[in-house]
Design a protein around this motif. Structure first.
Motif, PDB file in Angstrom:
ATOM      1  N   ASP A 161       0.862  -1.189   0.000  1.00  0.00           N
ATOM      2  CA  ASP A 161       0.000   0.000   0.000  1.00  0.00           C
ATOM      3  C   ASP A 161       0.896   1.236   0.000  1.00  0.00           C
ATOM      4  O   ASP A 161       1.328   1.708   1.053  1.00  0.00           O
ATOM      5  CB  ASP A 161      -0.917  -0.011   1.220  1.00  0.00           C
ATOM      6  N   THR A 162       1.177   1.755  -1.179  1.00  0.00           N
ATOM      7  CA  THR A 162       2.112   2.875  -1.284  1.00  0.00           C
ATOM      8  C   THR A 162       1.540   4.166  -0.703  1.00  0.00           C
ATOM      9  O   THR A 162       2.298   5.045  -0.296  1.00  0.00           O
ATOM     10  CB  THR A 162       2.549   3.094  -2.746  1.00  0.00           C
ATOM     11  N   ASP A 163       0.231   4.301  -0.625  1.00  0.00           N
ATOM     12  CA  ASP A 163      -0.350   5.483   0.024  1.00  0.00           C
ATOM     13  C   ASP A 163      -0.005   5.502   1.511  1.00  0.00           C
ATOM     14  O   ASP A 163       0.246   6.563   2.082  1.00  0.00           O
ATOM     15  CB  ASP A 163      -1.861   5.544  -0.177  1.00  0.00           C
ATOM     16  N   THR A 164       0.032   4.336   2.139  1.00  0.00           N
ATOM     17  CA  THR A 164       0.436   4.238   3.536  1.00  0.00           C
ATOM     18  C   THR A 164       1.900   4.633   3.697  1.00  0.00           C
ATOM     19  O   THR A 164       2.272   5.294   4.669  1.00  0.00           O
ATOM     20  CB  THR A 164       0.189   2.819   4.072  1.00  0.00           C
ATOM     21  N   VAL A 165       2.732   4.267   2.746  1.00  0.00           N
ATOM     22  CA  VAL A 165       4.141   4.667   2.770  1.00  0.00           C
ATOM     23  C   VAL A 165       4.237   6.191   2.712  1.00  0.00           C
ATOM     24  O   VAL A 165       4.985   6.808   3.480  1.00  0.00           O
ATOM     25  CB  VAL A 165       4.931   4.018   1.610  1.00  0.00           C
ATOM     26  N   LEU A 166       3.459   6.807   1.837  1.00  0.00           N
ATOM     27  CA  LEU A 166       3.475   8.263   1.725  1.00  0.00           C
ATOM     28  C   LEU A 166       3.011   8.928   3.022  1.00  0.00           C
ATOM     29  O   LEU A 166       3.578   9.931   3.455  1.00  0.00           O
ATOM     30  CB  LEU A 166       2.619   8.713   0.544  1.00  0.00           C
ATOM     31  N   GLU A 167       2.004   8.366   3.674  1.00  0.00           N
ATOM     32  CA  GLU A 167       1.539   8.885   4.964  1.00  0.00           C
ATOM     33  C   GLU A 167       2.652   8.790   6.004  1.00  0.00           C
ATOM     34  O   GLU A 167       2.840   9.708   6.810  1.00  0.00           O
ATOM     35  CB  GLU A 167       0.312   8.112   5.444  1.00  0.00           C
ATOM     36  N   SER A 168       3.396   7.696   5.976  1.00  0.00           N
ATOM     37  CA  SER A 168       4.509   7.515   6.906  1.00  0.00           C
ATOM     38  C   SER A 168       5.585   8.569   6.680  1.00  0.00           C
ATOM     39  O   SER A 168       6.150   9.111   7.638  1.00  0.00           O
ATOM     40  CB  SER A 168       5.131   6.122   6.754  1.00  0.00           C
ATOM     41  N   LEU A 169       5.866   8.856   5.419  1.00  0.00           N
ATOM     42  CA  LEU A 169       6.866   9.883   5.111  1.00  0.00           C
ATOM     43  C   LEU A 169       6.455  11.230   5.691  1.00  0.00           C
ATOM     44  O   LEU A 169       7.282  11.974   6.218  1.00  0.00           O
ATOM     45  CB  LEU A 169       7.062  10.000   3.603  1.00  0.00           C
ATOM     46  N   ALA A 170       5.167  11.555   5.587  1.00  0.00           N
ATOM     47  CA  ALA A 170       4.671  12.835   6.095  1.00  0.00           C
ATOM     48  C   ALA A 170       4.775  12.910   7.616  1.00  0.00           C
ATOM     49  O   ALA A 170       4.899  14.005   8.172  1.00  0.00           O
ATOM     50  CB  ALA A 170       3.236  13.066   5.640  1.00  0.00           C
ATOM     51  N   TRP A 175      -1.486  11.484  -9.487  1.00  0.00           N
ATOM     52  CA  TRP A 175      -0.548  12.607  -9.534  1.00  0.00           C
ATOM     53  C   TRP A 175      -0.345  13.094  -8.105  1.00  0.00           C
ATOM     54  O   TRP A 175      -1.202  13.762  -7.531  1.00  0.00           O
ATOM     55  CB  TRP A 175      -1.084  13.718 -10.415  1.00  0.00           C
ATOM     56  N   VAL A 176       0.821  12.738  -7.545  1.00  0.00           N
ATOM     57  CA  VAL A 176       1.127  13.043  -6.151  1.00  0.00           C
ATOM     58  C   VAL A 176       2.439  13.826  -6.104  1.00  0.00           C
ATOM     59  O   VAL A 176       3.392  13.491  -6.802  1.00  0.00           O
ATOM     60  CB  VAL A 176       1.250  11.747  -5.324  1.00  0.00           C
ATOM     61  N   THR A 177       2.460  14.856  -5.259  1.00  0.00           N
ATOM     62  CA  THR A 177       3.663  15.668  -5.100  1.00  0.00           C
ATOM     63  C   THR A 177       4.027  15.751  -3.624  1.00  0.00           C
ATOM     64  O   THR A 177       3.159  15.996  -2.782  1.00  0.00           O
ATOM     65  CB  THR A 177       3.436  17.084  -5.654  1.00  0.00           C
ATOM     66  N   LEU A 178       5.308  15.549  -3.332  1.00  0.00           N
ATOM     67  CA  LEU A 178       5.828  15.738  -1.986  1.00  0.00           C
ATOM     68  C   LEU A 178       6.360  17.157  -1.900  1.00  0.00           C
ATOM     69  O   LEU A 178       7.228  17.549  -2.675  1.00  0.00           O
ATOM     70  CB  LEU A 178       6.930  14.711  -1.704  1.00  0.00           C
ATOM     71  N   THR A 179       5.812  17.929  -0.968  1.00  0.00           N
ATOM     72  CA  THR A 179       6.116  19.356  -0.860  1.00  0.00           C
ATOM     73  C   THR A 179       6.598  19.678   0.553  1.00  0.00           C
ATOM     74  O   THR A 179       6.393  18.883   1.480  1.00  0.00           O
ATOM     75  CB  THR A 179       4.883  20.218  -1.167  1.00  0.00           C
ATOM     76  N   ALA A 180       7.171  20.863   0.722  1.00  0.00           N
ATOM     77  CA  ALA A 180       7.545  21.325   2.056  1.00  0.00           C
ATOM     78  C   ALA A 180       6.282  21.527   2.883  1.00  0.00           C
ATOM     79  O   ALA A 180       5.262  22.001   2.369  1.00  0.00           O
ATOM     80  CB  ALA A 180       8.330  22.628   1.951  1.00  0.00           C
ATOM     81  N   ARG A 181       6.336  21.135   4.144  1.00  0.00           N
ATOM     82  CA  ARG A 181       5.173  21.271   5.017  1.00  0.00           C
ATOM     83  C   ARG A 181       4.796  22.745   5.170  1.00  0.00           C
ATOM     84  O   ARG A 181       5.646  23.599   5.372  1.00  0.00           O
ATOM     85  CB  ARG A 181       5.476  20.673   6.391  1.00  0.00           C
TER      86      ARG A 181
END
Length: 74
Positions: free
Chosen positions: A43-52, A66-72
């Motif tokens: 579940d890559t969405d869970t991985v992204l949540e973990s990164l956040a 279409w997903v972007t990792l941005t500065a908080r």
């Protein structure tokens, strides 16, 4: 399982993108952040949540593909 040992966020995102459909972008402001950990790829969405939770980033979903990792945002 995707294992990261002091890996740059942009390199991690490149590897993670191989396991999810669509576009996974990393803004230059956060590309050099480093992370260590082991992440389940079912579940890559869970991985992204973990990164956040681990890093000072936000995960911006423009669409499911279409997903972007941005500065908080403060």
């Amino acid at each position: 399982m995707l294992v990261a040992q002091d890996m740059r966020l942009d390199a991690f995102a490149f590897e993670l993108s191989r396991y999810r459909p669509g576009l996974l972008r990393v803004e230059p402001q956060v590309a050099g952040l480093r992370l260590t950990g082991a992440f389940q790829l079912d579940d890559t969405d869970t991985v992204l949540e973990s990164l956040a939770r681990m890093l000072p980033i936000d995960v911006l979903y423009r669409s499911q593909y279409w997903v972007t990792l941005t500065a908080r945002k403060k």
